[in-house]
Scaffold this active site. Sequence first.
Site, short mmCIF file in Angstrom:
data_model
loop_
_atom_site.label_atom_id
_atom_site.label_comp_id
_atom_site.label_asym_id
_atom_site.label_seq_id
_atom_site.Cartn_x
_atom_site.Cartn_y
_atom_site.Cartn_z
N TYR A 1 16.12 21.11 -24.53
CA TYR A 1 14.82 20.48 -24.78
C TYR A 1 13.63 21.45 -24.81
O TYR A 1 12.50 21.03 -25.05
CB TYR A 1 14.54 19.37 -23.75
CG TYR A 1 14.60 19.79 -22.29
CD1 TYR A 1 13.49 20.34 -21.66
CD2 TYR A 1 15.77 19.63 -21.54
CE1 TYR A 1 13.53 20.72 -20.33
CE2 TYR A 1 15.82 20.00 -20.22
CZ TYR A 1 14.71 20.54 -19.61
OH TYR A 1 14.76 20.92 -18.28
N HIS B 1 15.56 22.13 -14.56
CA HIS B 1 15.09 21.14 -13.58
C HIS B 1 15.83 21.30 -12.25
O HIS B 1 15.23 21.31 -11.18
CB HIS B 1 15.29 19.74 -14.15
CG HIS B 1 14.97 18.63 -13.19
ND1 HIS B 1 13.69 18.35 -12.77
CD2 HIS B 1 15.78 17.74 -12.57
CE1 HIS B 1 13.73 17.33 -11.94
NE2 HIS B 1 14.97 16.94 -11.80
N ARG C 1 7.77 25.38 -14.76
CA ARG C 1 8.96 25.85 -14.02
C ARG C 1 9.75 26.79 -14.91
O ARG C 1 10.03 26.49 -16.06
CB ARG C 1 9.81 24.67 -13.53
CG ARG C 1 10.29 23.70 -14.59
CD ARG C 1 11.27 22.69 -14.01
NE ARG C 1 11.46 21.55 -14.89
CZ ARG C 1 12.27 21.52 -15.93
NH1 ARG C 1 12.99 22.59 -16.25
NH2 ARG C 1 12.38 20.43 -16.67
#
Length: 315
Positions: free
Chosen positions: A243, A234, A230
Amino acid sequence: MYRTMVTARLCDEAQFRLNRQGKAPFVVPVSGHEGCQVGTAWPLRKGTDVFLPYYRDMAVCLVAGMTPYDVFLGVFGKRDDPSSGGRQMPAHWGSSKLNIISGSSPIATQIPHAAGVAYAIKYRNEDAVAACWFGDGATSEGDWHEGLNFSGIHKLPVVWVCENNLYAISVPLSKQMAVQKVSDRAEAYGFPGVSVDGNDVLACYEAMTKAVDRARAGEGPTLIEVRTYRFHPHTSDDDDRTYRTREEVEQAKANDPIVKFGATLKELGLLDDEAAEKTRADLKAEVDAEVQRAWEAPDPEPESALLHLYGESSA
């Protein structure tokens, strides 16, 4: 297939703009997943087979028959939102007319639903297949084990599609499983598992066609792992900089499924740069018009707030 992938990307760009403008409080991006979603949804029979998507599956739902107008009715929480009449969070897809089973926010709850739907199809001896999509994070849930185990025991007509984008929100794949591939797990449930390049729409289509044919022939489930990525956080509430590095994201964008498929179409003489630009411009105009139409659509009536929550007496 190409037009559907581009439409999904344009809807994604539009919903993020609306989020930043304060018009869309929450969005779930699809960018990067268009190839695996379109490729795996394409072999299914509309009106016959059953779609059980997860929240990132905008392109799956476009293949099933939803329109950009339907998408943005949900984004804006409008009265005519086909998924819930404005009662669900955006991207909780559902349509009884299109055989799309609504999912829930808790991860992997659509997995037992899919097993149950497939069991009903087999019990009724219907010529149909259930297909269920989920992220790699769903494979860490008990629901996932239960659904796949049940489907293997009863040789159900279901195809399991894991859209492995390497992160369960912020948790990397190495912290979710000790095996190299999600598809390796299929053997434990007694049916085949395959891994394919999720950025190659035609490879996804080929794998899904074989799995759907196998399920329809009564040979049982298949687990397909589509390896993808992606491009965005998110959700609109996530900060993916905590992250993963920007270098990692940019490297992944070099394998953009739309660019990759466009290059294949150009090699086949089915597309050129001018046609690609015109396709994007035409589709963007259509999406922008549908966004505006959805924005102007009526909101749910306040007096309908309790509709479908309690049994309604005829007395």
